[in-house]
Write a protein that holds these residues in place. Sequence first.
Motif, short mmCIF file in Angstrom:
data_model
loop_
_atom_site.label_atom_id
_atom_site.label_comp_id
_atom_site.label_asym_id
_atom_site.label_seq_id
_atom_site.Cartn_x
_atom_site.Cartn_y
_atom_site.Cartn_z
N ASP A 21 0.84 -1.19 0.00
CA ASP A 21 0.00 0.00 0.00
C ASP A 21 0.89 1.24 0.00
O ASP A 21 2.10 1.17 0.20
CB ASP A 21 -0.90 -0.02 1.23
CG ASP A 21 -2.11 0.91 1.11
OD1 ASP A 21 -2.32 1.50 0.03
OD2 ASP A 21 -2.84 1.05 2.11
N PHE A 22 0.27 2.39 -0.24
CA PHE A 22 0.99 3.66 -0.26
C PHE A 22 0.31 4.63 0.69
O PHE A 22 -0.86 4.48 1.03
CB PHE A 22 1.07 4.25 -1.67
CG PHE A 22 -0.24 4.25 -2.42
CD1 PHE A 22 -1.19 5.23 -2.20
CD2 PHE A 22 -0.51 3.26 -3.36
CE1 PHE A 22 -2.39 5.23 -2.90
CE2 PHE A 22 -1.71 3.26 -4.06
CZ PHE A 22 -2.66 4.25 -3.83
N SER A 23 1.07 5.63 1.11
CA SER A 23 0.55 6.67 1.99
C SER A 23 0.18 7.89 1.15
O SER A 23 1.07 8.54 0.58
CB SER A 23 1.59 7.06 3.03
OG SER A 23 1.22 8.27 3.66
N ILE A 24 -1.09 8.19 1.07
CA ILE A 24 -1.56 9.34 0.29
C ILE A 24 -0.93 10.62 0.82
O ILE A 24 -0.50 11.48 0.05
CB ILE A 24 -3.10 9.40 0.30
CG1 ILE A 24 -3.67 8.18 -0.43
CG2 ILE A 24 -3.60 10.70 -0.33
CD1 ILE A 24 -5.14 7.97 -0.23
N VAL A 89 3.41 12.09 -9.63
CA VAL A 89 3.48 10.76 -9.02
C VAL A 89 2.47 9.85 -9.70
O VAL A 89 1.32 10.24 -9.90
CB VAL A 89 3.14 10.81 -7.51
CG1 VAL A 89 3.07 9.40 -6.93
CG2 VAL A 89 4.12 11.64 -6.74
N VAL A 90 2.92 8.64 -10.04
CA VAL A 90 2.02 7.58 -10.49
C VAL A 90 2.45 6.31 -9.76
O VAL A 90 3.56 5.81 -9.97
CB VAL A 90 2.08 7.34 -12.02
CG1 VAL A 90 1.13 6.20 -12.41
CG2 VAL A 90 1.74 8.61 -12.78
N ILE A 91 1.59 5.84 -8.87
CA ILE A 91 1.83 4.59 -8.13
C ILE A 91 0.67 3.66 -8.45
O ILE A 91 -0.49 4.05 -8.33
CB ILE A 91 1.87 4.81 -6.60
CG1 ILE A 91 2.86 5.90 -6.20
CG2 ILE A 91 2.16 3.49 -5.88
CD1 ILE A 91 4.31 5.56 -6.36
N HIS A 92 0.98 2.43 -8.86
CA HIS A 92 -0.07 1.46 -9.15
C HIS A 92 0.27 0.16 -8.44
O HIS A 92 1.40 -0.32 -8.52
CB HIS A 92 -0.17 1.21 -10.66
CG HIS A 92 -1.51 0.70 -11.09
ND1 HIS A 92 -2.04 -0.50 -10.66
CD2 HIS A 92 -2.44 1.25 -11.91
CE1 HIS A 92 -3.23 -0.67 -11.21
NE2 HIS A 92 -3.50 0.37 -11.97
#
Length: 159
Positions: A21-24, A89-92
């Motif tokens: 997961d990522f931190s918005i 930023v592009v996180i998938h």
Amino acid sequence: MSESVVKSLKVESLIKVQTEDFSIGELYDWLKSEDASSGAVVTFTGIVREHVETRMQQMFLEHYPGMTERALEKIVEQARERWQLGNIVVIHRVGRLSLNDNIVFVGVASGHRVNAFEAAQFIMDYLKKDAPFWKKEINAESETWVEQKSSDIDAAKKW
């Protein structure tokens, strides 16, 4: 803004495909330029939603490593050619995801809100059309690979 000032601004792109997961909040903070040249930050977060008709409980996303990152980089380059932009930023995410999990984050910083909004939508529209991701919907009885939607292809045509 003079061209010499534009060239001196340090803008970066952060592009990742990952299982975790990522931190918005952390991604938003990264987008904000330390030199205060960006007056707008626009973000989009896609999450796994419930599909009542398919009773989907989980989603599995696959990608083509290397090719996927190059496709995302190309999309970001195309956005930079169209609009004057700051950090992007592009996180998938890939792998098995449950309802309400984050899937994708697209963030764009720019000096102006219109550029940031349009570039973020452009990136998301082209990601859905051109990035090599494959999605499988999983429910209690079955697993089904999902075809690309014609609406995603149509959305990219407007650009």
